[in-house]
Motif scaffolding. Structure first.
Motif, PDB file in Angstrom:
ATOM      1  N   LEU A 135      20.402 -35.076   9.234  1.00 40.39           N
ATOM      2  CA  LEU A 135      20.619 -36.938   8.489  1.00 40.39           C
ATOM      3  C   LEU A 135      22.099 -35.776   7.277  1.00 40.39           C
ATOM      4  O   LEU A 135      23.110 -36.381   7.028  1.00 40.39           O
ATOM      5  N   LEU A 136      21.643 -34.588   7.362  1.00 39.42           N
ATOM      6  CA  LEU A 136      22.404 -33.854   5.829  1.00 39.42           C
ATOM      7  C   LEU A 136      23.864 -33.828   7.172  1.00 39.42           C
ATOM      8  O   LEU A 136      24.755 -33.455   6.512  1.00 39.42           O
ATOM      9  N   ALA A 137      23.372 -32.896   8.343  1.00 40.59           N
ATOM     10  CA  ALA A 137      24.756 -32.338   8.996  1.00 40.59           C
ATOM     11  C   ALA A 137      25.504 -33.974   9.815  1.00 40.59           C
ATOM     12  O   ALA A 137      26.862 -33.657   9.588  1.00 40.59           O
ATOM     13  N   MET A 138      25.266 -34.775   9.659  1.00 38.30           N
ATOM     14  CA  MET A 138      25.799 -36.182   9.728  1.00 38.30           C
ATOM     15  C   MET A 138      26.614 -36.356   8.536  1.00 38.30           C
ATOM     16  O   MET A 138      28.010 -36.469   8.810  1.00 38.30           O
ATOM     17  N   LYS A 139      25.617 -36.238   7.476  1.00 33.88           N
ATOM     18  CA  LYS A 139      26.585 -36.980   5.906  1.00 33.88           C
ATOM     19  C   LYS A 139      27.079 -35.478   5.958  1.00 33.88           C
ATOM     20  O   LYS A 139      29.082 -36.135   6.056  1.00 33.88           O
ATOM     21  N   VAL A 167      32.920 -31.914  12.255  1.00 36.52           N
ATOM     22  CA  VAL A 167      31.201 -31.087  12.226  1.00 36.52           C
ATOM     23  C   VAL A 167      30.644 -31.121  10.925  1.00 36.52           C
ATOM     24  O   VAL A 167      31.044 -30.822  10.141  1.00 36.52           O
ATOM     25  N   GLY A 168      29.302 -30.888  11.259  1.00 38.14           N
ATOM     26  CA  GLY A 168      28.215 -30.450  10.179  1.00 38.14           C
ATOM     27  C   GLY A 168      27.335 -29.768  10.664  1.00 38.14           C
ATOM     28  O   GLY A 168      26.921 -29.981  11.864  1.00 38.14           O
ATOM     29  N   ILE A 169      27.508 -28.663   9.712  1.00 35.87           N
ATOM     30  CA  ILE A 169      26.264 -27.549   9.918  1.00 35.87           C
ATOM     31  C   ILE A 169      25.654 -26.610   8.766  1.00 35.87           C
ATOM     32  O   ILE A 169      25.868 -26.873   7.705  1.00 35.87           O
ATOM     33  N   VAL A 200      21.422 -26.536  12.458  1.00 40.85           N
ATOM     34  CA  VAL A 200      22.011 -27.519  13.297  1.00 40.85           C
ATOM     35  C   VAL A 200      22.401 -28.399  13.396  1.00 40.85           C
ATOM     36  O   VAL A 200      22.992 -27.738  12.260  1.00 40.85           O
ATOM     37  N   THR A 201      23.549 -29.049  14.077  1.00 42.58           N
ATOM     38  CA  THR A 201      24.757 -29.109  13.946  1.00 42.58           C
ATOM     39  C   THR A 201      24.934 -30.636  14.141  1.00 42.58           C
ATOM     40  O   THR A 201      24.681 -31.357  14.992  1.00 42.58           O
TER      41      THR A 201
END
Length: 194
Positions: A80-84, A62-64, A20-21
């Motif tokens: 939520l972790l990817a957004m963080k 960007v978060g992956i 998830v990104t």
């Protein structure tokens, strides 16, 4: 002193494989908003053209989060972790970007698509369908989607029999059929139903 708005959105909650990104984007006042939309409503060509302009002119991150972590903490927590993570990357660039654009900001606020707020170090509100309403969230959705699509195209080269370039890991009939025939690929989310 301006209050900057950081849009946050994810891509890839529904697929059966891959990461998830998420994207985090602060847009400058002179950004060409007409190129933006919910990433799902843009063709791949328009998304990629918009991504180029976002990366040139906006402050972005960007978060992956990979499939193993998704299985371990669940897809909501992984999103939520990817957004963080995306916010953290954006925040590192923000002082230099703001200075280069002559922006003096007193604070930053985040706006996340959906019904849950990620744990970012600023005030954050969430709103369903924000990715079709707010330009910074539209931009974040484009960054997230183009990043994830590029990853899945790379995964297709490693695991060509699974067809990831075509369906990007979403639960199409062809994807589910190949998983039943060959078993899960090395990037399969094993906690998802097939």
């Amino acid at each position: 002193m301006d209050i900057l708005i950081c849009g946050l959105d994810e891509a890839g909650r529904g697929p059966l494989a891959g990461p998830v990104t998420a994207g985090a984007v602060v847009l400058p006042a002179d950004f060409p908003l007409e190129i933006l939309n919910d990433s799902k409503k843009l063709s791949a060509k328009k998304r990629e053209a918009a991504e180029k302009i976002i990366k040139e002119r906006a402050c972005w991150g960007v978060g992956i989060v990979d499939h193993v972590t998704i299985d371990r903490i669940n897809i909501l927590q992984a999103s939520l972790l990817a957004m963080k993570l995306a916010y953290g990357m954006m925040a590192l660039k923000l002082p230099e970007w703001a200075a280069a654009h002559g922006i003096s900001y007193g604070s930053i606020q985040a706006l996340a698509d959906g019904t849950f707020s990620p744990a970012v170090p600023c005030q954050c509100r969430c709103e369903p369908k924000a990715d079709g309403t707010y330009p910074s969230v539209m931009a974040a959705s484009i960054i997230a989607k183009t990043c994830r699509d590029a990853i899945m195209i790379e995964m297709d080269k490693k695991y060509p029999q699974y067809g990831y370039a075509k369906h990007k890991g979403y639960p199409t009939a062809a994807h589910m059929k190949v998983c039943r025939e060959l078993g899960p690929s090395p990037i399969q989310r094993l906690t998802f139903n097939y």
